[in-house]
Design a protein around this motif. Structure first.
Motif, mmCIF file in Angstrom:
data_model
loop_
_atom_site.group_PDB
_atom_site.id
_atom_site.type_symbol
_atom_site.label_atom_id
_atom_site.label_comp_id
_atom_site.label_asym_id
_atom_site.label_seq_id
_atom_site.Cartn_x
_atom_site.Cartn_y
_atom_site.Cartn_z
ATOM 1 N N GLN A 56 -1.485 -2.215 6.358
ATOM 2 C CA GLN A 56 -1.387 -1.644 7.709
ATOM 3 C C GLN A 56 -2.734 -1.058 8.115
ATOM 4 O OE1 GLN A 56 1.133 -1.651 10.039
ATOM 5 N NE2 GLN A 56 -0.414 -0.761 11.356
ATOM 6 N N GLY A 57 -3.403 -0.415 7.167
ATOM 7 C CA GLY A 57 -4.729 0.127 7.458
ATOM 8 C C GLY A 57 -5.732 -0.958 7.805
ATOM 9 N N LEU A 58 -5.694 -2.063 7.073
ATOM 10 C CA LEU A 58 -6.595 -3.181 7.358
ATOM 11 C C LEU A 58 -6.308 -3.787 8.726
ATOM 12 C CD1 LEU A 58 -6.717 -5.006 3.898
ATOM 13 C CD2 LEU A 58 -8.512 -3.621 4.978
ATOM 14 N N ARG A 59 -5.024 -3.899 9.044
ATOM 15 C CA ARG A 59 -4.656 -4.452 10.349
ATOM 16 C C ARG A 59 -5.144 -3.539 11.474
ATOM 17 N NH1 ARG A 59 -2.344 -3.777 14.769
ATOM 18 N NH2 ARG A 59 -1.244 -5.409 15.847
ATOM 19 N N ALA A 111 4.678 0.411 -5.665
ATOM 20 C CA ALA A 111 3.448 -0.387 -5.554
ATOM 21 C C ALA A 111 3.458 -1.188 -4.256
ATOM 22 C CB ALA A 111 3.318 -1.327 -6.759
ATOM 23 N N ALA A 112 4.598 -1.747 -3.895
ATOM 24 C CA ALA A 112 4.705 -2.512 -2.646
ATOM 25 C C ALA A 112 4.509 -1.593 -1.444
ATOM 26 C CB ALA A 112 6.059 -3.221 -2.574
ATOM 27 N N THR A 113 4.969 -0.357 -1.544
ATOM 28 C CA THR A 113 4.786 0.616 -0.461
ATOM 29 C C THR A 113 3.304 0.945 -0.284
ATOM 30 O OG1 THR A 113 6.969 1.572 -0.902
ATOM 31 C CG2 THR A 113 5.407 2.945 0.327
ATOM 32 N N ARG A 114 2.626 1.167 -1.404
ATOM 33 C CA ARG A 114 1.172 1.444 -1.326
ATOM 34 C C ARG A 114 0.434 0.242 -0.718
ATOM 35 N NH1 ARG A 114 2.405 3.722 -6.245
ATOM 36 N NH2 ARG A 114 1.702 1.893 -7.396
ATOM 37 N N GLU A 115 0.804 -0.962 -1.159
ATOM 38 C CA GLU A 115 0.160 -2.172 -0.643
ATOM 39 C C GLU A 115 0.434 -2.335 0.845
ATOM 40 O OE1 GLU A 115 -1.978 -5.868 -0.597
ATOM 41 O OE2 GLU A 115 -2.097 -3.985 -1.703
ATOM 42 N N LEU A 116 1.652 -2.035 1.257
ATOM 43 C CA LEU A 116 1.994 -2.128 2.678
ATOM 44 C C LEU A 116 1.145 -1.158 3.493
ATOM 45 C CD1 LEU A 116 3.876 -3.493 4.710
ATOM 46 C CD2 LEU A 116 5.545 -1.691 4.255
ATOM 47 N N GLY A 117 0.945 0.040 2.981
ATOM 48 C CA GLY A 117 0.079 1.008 3.662
ATOM 49 C C GLY A 117 -1.356 0.515 3.759
ATOM 50 N N ARG A 118 -1.829 -0.087 2.676
ATOM 51 C CA ARG A 118 -3.197 -0.626 2.676
ATOM 52 C C ARG A 118 -3.329 -1.745 3.709
ATOM 53 N NH1 ARG A 118 -6.347 -4.624 0.845
ATOM 54 N NH2 ARG A 118 -4.581 -5.847 0.096
ATOM 55 N N ALA A 150 -4.878 -10.439 9.217
ATOM 56 C CA ALA A 150 -4.394 -9.120 8.792
ATOM 57 C C ALA A 150 -2.930 -8.947 9.189
ATOM 58 C CB ALA A 150 -5.247 -8.014 9.414
ATOM 59 N N GLU A 151 -2.561 -9.445 10.357
ATOM 60 C CA GLU A 151 -1.162 -9.356 10.785
ATOM 61 C C GLU A 151 -0.269 -10.219 9.899
ATOM 62 O OE1 GLU A 151 -1.433 -10.330 14.942
ATOM 63 O OE2 GLU A 151 -1.682 -8.230 15.505
ATOM 64 N N ALA A 152 -0.741 -11.407 9.538
ATOM 65 C CA ALA A 152 0.035 -12.285 8.651
ATOM 66 C C ALA A 152 0.200 -11.642 7.278
ATOM 67 C CB ALA A 152 -0.647 -13.643 8.532
ATOM 68 N N ALA A 153 -0.878 -11.045 6.771
ATOM 69 C CA ALA A 153 -0.804 -10.372 5.466
ATOM 70 C C ALA A 153 0.152 -9.181 5.538
ATOM 71 C CB ALA A 153 -2.195 -9.911 5.024
ATOM 72 N N LEU A 154 0.146 -8.484 6.663
ATOM 73 C CA LEU A 154 1.044 -7.342 6.844
ATOM 74 C C LEU A 154 2.495 -7.803 6.854
ATOM 75 C CD1 LEU A 154 1.454 -4.328 7.364
ATOM 76 C CD2 LEU A 154 1.138 -4.792 9.807
ATOM 77 N N LEU A 155 2.775 -8.906 7.533
ATOM 78 C CA LEU A 155 4.142 -9.448 7.546
ATOM 79 C C LEU A 155 4.583 -9.839 6.142
ATOM 80 C CD1 LEU A 155 4.159 -11.624 10.802
ATOM 81 C CD2 LEU A 155 5.330 -9.447 10.396
ATOM 82 N N THR A 156 3.690 -10.466 5.400
ATOM 83 C CA THR A 156 4.000 -10.844 4.012
ATOM 84 C C THR A 156 4.229 -9.601 3.166
ATOM 85 O OG1 THR A 156 2.699 -12.869 4.214
ATOM 86 C CG2 THR A 156 3.133 -12.078 1.987
ATOM 87 N N GLY A 157 3.384 -8.599 3.333
ATOM 88 C CA GLY A 157 3.531 -7.344 2.603
ATOM 89 C C GLY A 157 4.825 -6.637 2.953
ATOM 90 N N ARG A 158 5.202 -6.684 4.224
ATOM 91 C CA ARG A 158 6.449 -6.050 4.652
ATOM 92 C C ARG A 158 7.649 -6.765 4.021
ATOM 93 N NH1 ARG A 158 5.824 -5.798 10.186
ATOM 94 N NH2 ARG A 158 4.754 -3.823 9.912
#
Length: 150
Positions: free
Chosen positions: A29-32, A20-27, A90-98
């Protein structure tokens, strides 16, 4: 195949969480990427519009027309600032997701290690049981053979 244990269940849940975290990370990354592309498009459009405005100004332009162009450029600059903020978010959310993905992956790896150790212990115990059974069988055969010789 490993028999189902609470540890196996926890390992499966950890794997599901990692997926689930992998799917969210992909999402994320797409938003970013999308935010970055939109910002690039706005910047390109602004440059093209500014170049057009300069070309028209060289040919002569009324004050009203100049104001309209300047006003539109100001609006465009506002949109660029907003898109820059959206990209930063989006970059901040991506860092949190990562970070979340890394945490989930570490958790999954920990459970996988525990399951492997438990399986290794079970295999070793099984091997000891089998060896003990073989030793007992050999001892019975030896006793039976010695009784027959008596």
């Amino acid at each position: 195949m490993a028999k189902p244990t609470p540890l196996n269940l926890l390992a499966d849940l950890a794997q599901n969480d990692t997926e689930a975290a992998t799917r969210e990370l992909g999402r994320l990354q797409g938003l970013r990427t999308q935010a970055e592309q939109q910002l690039a498009a706005l910047n390109k459009y602004r440059e093209e519009y500014r170049a057009r405005m300069q070309a028209m100004a060289q040919d002569g332009m009324t004050a009203t027309r100049w104001q309209d162009y300047a006003q539109f450029l100001t609006s465009l600059d506002g949109a660029i600032r907003q898109q820059g903020q959206a990209l930063a978010q989006a970059e901040a959310a991506l860092l949190t997701g990562r970070a979340n993905w890394q945490s989930q992956k570490r958790r999954q790896n920990s459970f996988d290690t525990l399951v492997a150790r438990a399986e290794a212990r079970e295999q070793a115990a099984g091997a000891r049981r089998e060896q003990r059974a073989n030793d007992e069988y050999a001892a019975r055969l030896a006793r039976a053979a010695s009784h027959r010789q008596d």
